[in-house]
Motif scaffolding. Sequence first.
Motif, mmCIF file in Angstrom:
data_model
loop_
_atom_site.group_PDB
_atom_site.id
_atom_site.type_symbol
_atom_site.label_atom_id
_atom_site.label_comp_id
_atom_site.label_asym_id
_atom_site.label_seq_id
_atom_site.Cartn_x
_atom_site.Cartn_y
_atom_site.Cartn_z
ATOM 1 N N VAL A 17 0.875 -1.175 0.000
ATOM 2 C CA VAL A 17 0.000 0.000 0.000
ATOM 3 C C VAL A 17 0.909 1.221 0.000
ATOM 4 O O VAL A 17 1.752 1.371 0.885
ATOM 5 C CB VAL A 17 -0.943 0.011 1.229
ATOM 6 N N LEU A 18 0.742 2.045 -1.019
ATOM 7 C CA LEU A 18 1.661 3.183 -1.192
ATOM 8 C C LEU A 18 1.248 4.386 -0.358
ATOM 9 O O LEU A 18 0.075 4.529 0.013
ATOM 10 C CB LEU A 18 1.730 3.569 -2.672
ATOM 11 N N GLN A 19 2.232 5.211 -0.096
ATOM 12 C CA GLN A 19 2.038 6.431 0.699
ATOM 13 C C GLN A 19 0.939 7.321 0.097
ATOM 14 O O GLN A 19 0.909 7.553 -1.112
ATOM 15 C CB GLN A 19 3.378 7.182 0.738
ATOM 16 N N GLY A 20 0.043 7.779 0.927
ATOM 17 C CA GLY A 20 -0.968 8.752 0.501
ATOM 18 C C GLY A 20 -2.176 8.162 -0.202
ATOM 19 O O GLY A 20 -3.046 8.902 -0.658
ATOM 20 N N THR A 21 -2.241 6.841 -0.280
ATOM 21 C CA THR A 21 -3.397 6.241 -0.968
ATOM 22 C C THR A 21 -4.438 5.792 0.042
ATOM 23 O O THR A 21 -4.130 5.549 1.219
ATOM 24 C CB THR A 21 -2.996 5.008 -1.807
ATOM 25 N N VAL A 22 -5.672 5.686 -0.434
ATOM 26 C CA VAL A 22 -6.732 5.077 0.374
ATOM 27 C C VAL A 22 -7.047 3.739 -0.296
ATOM 28 O O VAL A 22 -7.510 3.710 -1.441
ATOM 29 C CB VAL A 22 -7.994 5.962 0.433
ATOM 30 N N CYS A 23 -6.737 2.682 0.403
ATOM 31 C CA CYS A 23 -6.882 1.347 -0.181
ATOM 32 C C CYS A 23 -8.047 0.617 0.488
ATOM 33 O O CYS A 23 -8.058 0.439 1.700
ATOM 34 C CB CYS A 23 -5.582 0.560 0.008
ATOM 35 N N GLY A 24 -9.014 0.229 -0.310
ATOM 36 C CA GLY A 24 -10.148 -0.549 0.196
ATOM 37 C C GLY A 24 -9.822 -2.025 0.118
ATOM 38 O O GLY A 24 -9.280 -2.493 -0.891
ATOM 39 N N PHE A 25 -10.131 -2.728 1.193
ATOM 40 C CA PHE A 25 -9.792 -4.153 1.291
ATOM 41 C C PHE A 25 -11.109 -4.924 1.275
ATOM 42 O O PHE A 25 -11.817 -4.963 2.277
ATOM 43 C CB PHE A 25 -9.032 -4.347 2.606
ATOM 44 N N LEU A 26 -11.427 -5.498 0.128
ATOM 45 C CA LEU A 26 -12.724 -6.136 -0.060
ATOM 46 C C LEU A 26 -12.603 -7.654 -0.086
ATOM 47 O O LEU A 26 -11.609 -8.185 -0.564
ATOM 48 C CB LEU A 26 -13.313 -5.697 -1.397
ATOM 49 N N GLY A 27 -13.639 -8.298 0.371
ATOM 50 C CA GLY A 27 -13.667 -9.752 0.295
ATOM 51 C C GLY A 27 -14.885 -10.271 1.012
ATOM 52 O O GLY A 27 -15.363 -9.626 1.952
ATOM 53 N N PRO A 28 -15.398 -11.444 0.595
ATOM 54 C CA PRO A 28 -16.553 -12.013 1.305
ATOM 55 C C PRO A 28 -16.154 -12.479 2.703
ATOM 56 O O PRO A 28 -14.970 -12.474 3.049
ATOM 57 C CB PRO A 28 -16.966 -13.187 0.423
ATOM 58 N N ASN A 29 -17.138 -12.900 3.489
ATOM 59 C CA ASN A 29 -16.832 -13.403 4.844
ATOM 60 C C ASN A 29 -15.864 -14.573 4.739
ATOM 61 O O ASN A 29 -16.030 -15.451 3.882
ATOM 62 C CB ASN A 29 -18.115 -13.883 5.536
ATOM 63 N N GLY A 30 -14.870 -14.585 5.613
ATOM 64 C CA GLY A 30 -13.914 -15.698 5.650
ATOM 65 C C GLY A 30 -12.875 -15.637 4.543
ATOM 66 O O GLY A 30 -12.168 -16.616 4.289
ATOM 67 N N ALA A 31 -12.755 -14.479 3.888
ATOM 68 C CA ALA A 31 -11.811 -14.377 2.773
ATOM 69 C C ALA A 31 -10.372 -14.241 3.253
ATOM 70 O O ALA A 31 -9.436 -14.539 2.523
ATOM 71 C CB ALA A 31 -12.170 -13.185 1.903
ATOM 72 N N GLY A 32 -10.192 -13.747 4.480
ATOM 73 C CA GLY A 32 -8.836 -13.548 5.015
ATOM 74 C C GLY A 32 -8.523 -12.093 5.327
ATOM 75 O O GLY A 32 -7.372 -11.754 5.607
#
Lengths: 298, 266
Positions: A34-49
């Motif tokens: 994840v790079l400096q200054g970014t907004v990173c969304g972390f998506l995944g279904p339940n139990g994805a990790g």
Amino acid sequence: MSTETPIVCEHLSKSFRSKKFKRVQALDDVSFHVLQGTVCGFLGPNGAGKSTTIKILTHQIRPQKGVAKLMGLGVSAPESRRRLGYLPENPSFHDTLTGREILNFAGSCHGIAKNALPLAVIQVLARLGLAHAADRPVRGYSKGMVQRLGLAHALIHDPDLLILDEPSSGLDPLGRALVRDIIREEKLRGKTVFFSTHVVSDVEQVCDHVLIVDQGRVKADAPLIDLQRQADEGHYQVLVRDPDGKTREELVYASALHAVLKKAEQCREVVESVRPQESALERVFLRLVETKKTDINM
Amino acid sequence: MFRTLKLLTYHELLRIKRDRVFWSFAGVALLLLFMTPIVANLSMRQPAQTGFTLSYSLVHLFLLVLTVFLGTQALSRAIERRTLIPVLTLPFSRSQYLLGAYLALAIVILVCALCLDSISLMTSMWLAQFSPIDAGLSVKAMLVAYAMGLTKYLLLLAWALFFSVFSTSFFLPVFGTLGVYIAGSATYQIVEYLLSNPAEYSQGFILLVKVLLYILPNFHAFDFQVYAAYGLAVPWMDVIWALGYGLTYSTVILYLATFCFMRREL
């Protein structure tokens, strides 16, 4: 602000033993930056990790393989958390302490000077709409207030990196809007935000980078705009009332929408509503995780 | 390092200060302690000795309850209620957290012991004024007995934290700590019984039993009550030995607890 890559995960693997003594592979060779200054969304279904990854990043659990770094330091070093603000999923605090006491402690641990601490605490409480409850024990807080206190706990020391695990969980629409505003404000100030969520629309509104995981593997790691471009044709839900007054629902492809509306007009039917079914990112997400819409908590 | 420890200790103290169960225990202990002169006066011949023995036992019962309650709750309840997660993701190590928690609990036990032992000492001395037979009551020995009793509970506290590190339920920490207390209190008598007929056992077995006595641990080493009650001369070498033993033992158990806590997955 430093120029180090705020989050580095390389070949992370983690498995757990289930209650039936079976091995469950929670993460399988997960790598991302994840790079400096970014907004990173972390998506995944339940139990994805998602939670497992965040727990590794915050040193709650250890990976069996791989390396995780925050601000250039291995996550096992306490100093790696010096510039980190972390909101756990459904945060919980000692319920006999007041919001002010909890933030005083967190601020002091992060090294805020004693004379600057009272102002920092009241500012962050006001930002989260909790100033009125500052001296009330947490046991008297609602679920949404505890979630806001968790956010205040993460923001008290003005961190360079925010890791938020389901930040909108338990919040009403106003609270969710507040969280989105805070993420946008932090982004404008050049901070890095990494947050996990089930809510695809939140990601579309505030993120510039998206990471999608499923079954412990990274399925997509790309700028939001690139993923939106990959989206295939969307669906529309059309609600039609026939001349007898009966209503019916139709799910149609975008390309067929015009023809469906024209046909309804010819049959003297009334089109009551036309709603787009999924956003572009949602369609990509569904395609990548190969899961039925109804299985995903959105 | 010391600033972090100070912060952690203060945070834990603040939590305990608001704990209603703790204040309930303290209230009951105080009430019973103030009643000891009445009960001691029922003794026709030695009210001061009876008062001291009674109040000393009462203080120890309270310290035992407090040690088990605070020591087992500090970690396991925080893990169970997930209140530990926001704290442990702050920039300090788990070993610092554990040490901070131990220091806070030790301070609470120390303050409680100081308050209750002072009352016990004052009531015993007051009762001694009315009984010439009790003139032998030794203040110096009483202070030693109180201090060594405190050392014993600080050692037990290390065990309570050790068990707390493993478990989220209260069963293992509570019963584990009580088990150590019972075993530690009984080992000396068992060893004395076994060694009363040394000819029946091999030298290796006797050595093994003696080693086990100090591993389990040996709480008898901290018992100086008899010296206080009968005004006997304090065996200072035994006191120094017991202090060294208590300090070393507590350090080893805390080190093991830290070792396990560093590897625990939350």
